[in-house]
Design an enzyme around this catalytic site. Structure first.
Site, PDB file in Angstrom:
ATOM      1  N   GLN A 124      44.330  14.924  44.595  1.00  0.00           N
ATOM      2  CA  GLN A 124      44.405  16.306  45.067  1.00  0.00           C
ATOM      3  C   GLN A 124      44.000  16.389  46.535  1.00  0.00           C
ATOM      4  OE1 GLN A 124      41.587  18.162  42.393  1.00  0.00           O
ATOM      5  NE2 GLN A 124      40.144  16.518  42.761  1.00  0.00           N
ATOM      6  N   HIS A 184      27.680  28.509  36.863  1.00  0.00           N
ATOM      7  CA  HIS A 184      26.910  27.380  36.342  1.00  0.00           C
ATOM      8  C   HIS A 184      25.756  27.861  35.459  1.00  0.00           C
ATOM      9  CE1 HIS A 184      29.212  24.543  38.583  1.00  0.00           C
ATOM     10  NE2 HIS A 184      28.780  24.931  39.761  1.00  0.00           N
ATOM     11  N   ASP A 228      31.069  18.699  41.469  1.00  0.00           N
ATOM     12  CA  ASP A 228      30.223  19.272  42.522  1.00  0.00           C
ATOM     13  C   ASP A 228      28.746  19.241  42.145  1.00  0.00           C
ATOM     14  OD1 ASP A 228      29.735  21.474  40.835  1.00  0.00           O
ATOM     15  OD2 ASP A 228      31.222  22.742  41.824  1.00  0.00           O
ATOM     16  N   ASP A 250      33.588  22.123  33.108  1.00  0.00           N
ATOM     17  CA  ASP A 250      33.529  22.558  34.504  1.00  0.00           C
ATOM     18  C   ASP A 250      34.743  21.986  35.216  1.00  0.00           C
ATOM     19  OD1 ASP A 250      32.708  23.690  36.837  1.00  0.00           O
ATOM     20  OD2 ASP A 250      31.028  22.331  37.178  1.00  0.00           O
TER      21      ASP A 250
END
Length: 308
Positions: free
Chosen positions: A51, A85, A109, A182
């Site tokens: 990506q 989160h 992340d 996530d």
């Protein structure tokens, strides 16, 4: 599965030269029919094997106005990443009460891992991240987002497809107390990770009282996709509890959900009157006072999300 944290691979993409690029407008789509823009400045850009990764500064968010994008979509900013989160991690782990092994699908992340590691009961966090360049970029340009999560000895970073990791864990008979999704949005390559067969595979990894947490998307603008995911969850799990929170970077009310065969609304609802343990008392968004509101689905969204 590794028993200690993997070493991040070196950046193999193309980094944009120079310290910064010129200011630009960054599109933030809200489903197929709506969108908005941020003014900002790119500070890093690289194309990996998977990506395009960008780190951008967004003056709209002031001192915390640094965000990252994958393939042109905003993922998280320092200003508000904690909202999703905290909402995915803490209600699930608090309702469980003694989560020791947690699997995070995606999570490159480090934000979800950071929240999981606040829980004293947790002994191991496994992060299954497809693209090694995501944590590399985050650690260099947004290190306060993981806030040391990748350096914690309880953390194992596995670089590879989440589907492969889940299948390998199934073959070994592994069990997790919680699985946090996530991931990128539920389309393209990530679509199969948000359907009933994959949910069923993940369910087979759950220990007693185990559950999953995931993001559903924008119920106002992506209602059909959100409903499909909820229908898939409800076809697999006994209890599915949607919740909503406003996320400024996403420009709209955002839907998330918890799903479990054993943790229902009774256990989750009880958290509204339960004081947080000391390590969680300085969270930026989640609290017992806000808990009930997260799970109180507004009437205008019940056609999409159900009754909660």
């Amino acid at each position: 599965m590794p028993t200690k944290r993997d070493t991040l691979t070196a950046d193999s993409g193309h980094e944009t030269p120079g310290p910064t690029l010129a200011s630009a407008s960054f599109a933030a789509p809200l489903g197929p029919w709506a969108g908005y823009t941020f003014a900002g400045r790119t500070v890093y850009a690289a194309t990996s094997a998977h990506q395009h990764i960008e780190i951008v500064n967004l003056p709209a968010f002031g001192d915390l106005g640094r965000a990252y994008r994958l393939d042109g979509r905003f993922m998280a900013s320092l200003a508000d990443a904690h909202i999703c989160h905290e909402c995915m991690v803490h209600p699930l782990l608090l309702a469980h009460g003694d989560a020791q092994r947690v699997l995070i699908l995606g999570g490159g992340d480090g934000g979800s891992a950071r929240e999981v590691l606040r829980h004293a009961s947790v002994k191991e966090v496994v992060i299954a991240e497809l693209d090694a360049q995501v944590p590399t970029a985050i650690l260099h340009h947004m290190p306060t987002l993981p806030d040391g999560a990748f350096d914690d000895p309880r953390t194992t970073l596995v670089v590879g497809d989440a589907r492969d990791l889940v299948e390998a864990a199934m073959a070994k008979g592994e069990r997790f107390d919680a699985v946090i999704f996530d991931l990128t949005e539920a389309d393209g390559d990530a679509a199969p990770l948000h359907d009933a067969p994959f949910f069923s595979n993940v369910r087979s990894l759950l220990a007693p009282r185990g559950g999953i947490a995931l993001q559903l998307g924008a119920p106002w603008f992506e209602g059909a996709r959100v409903r499909r995911m909820l229908d898939a969850l409800r076809s697999v799990f006994v209890h599915v509890q949607p919740m909503t929170a406003y996320v400024p970077l996403y420009g709209t009310q955002w839907a998330l959900a918890l799903a479990s065969d054993t943790l229902g609304m009774r256990e989750i609802g009880a958290l509204a009157s339960t004081p947080l343990p000391a390590p969680l008392q300085r969270l930026r968004h989640y609290s017992p006072l806000r808990h009930a509101a997260l799970f109180d689905i507004a009437p205008e969204l019940r056609d999409v999300l159900g009754q909660g």
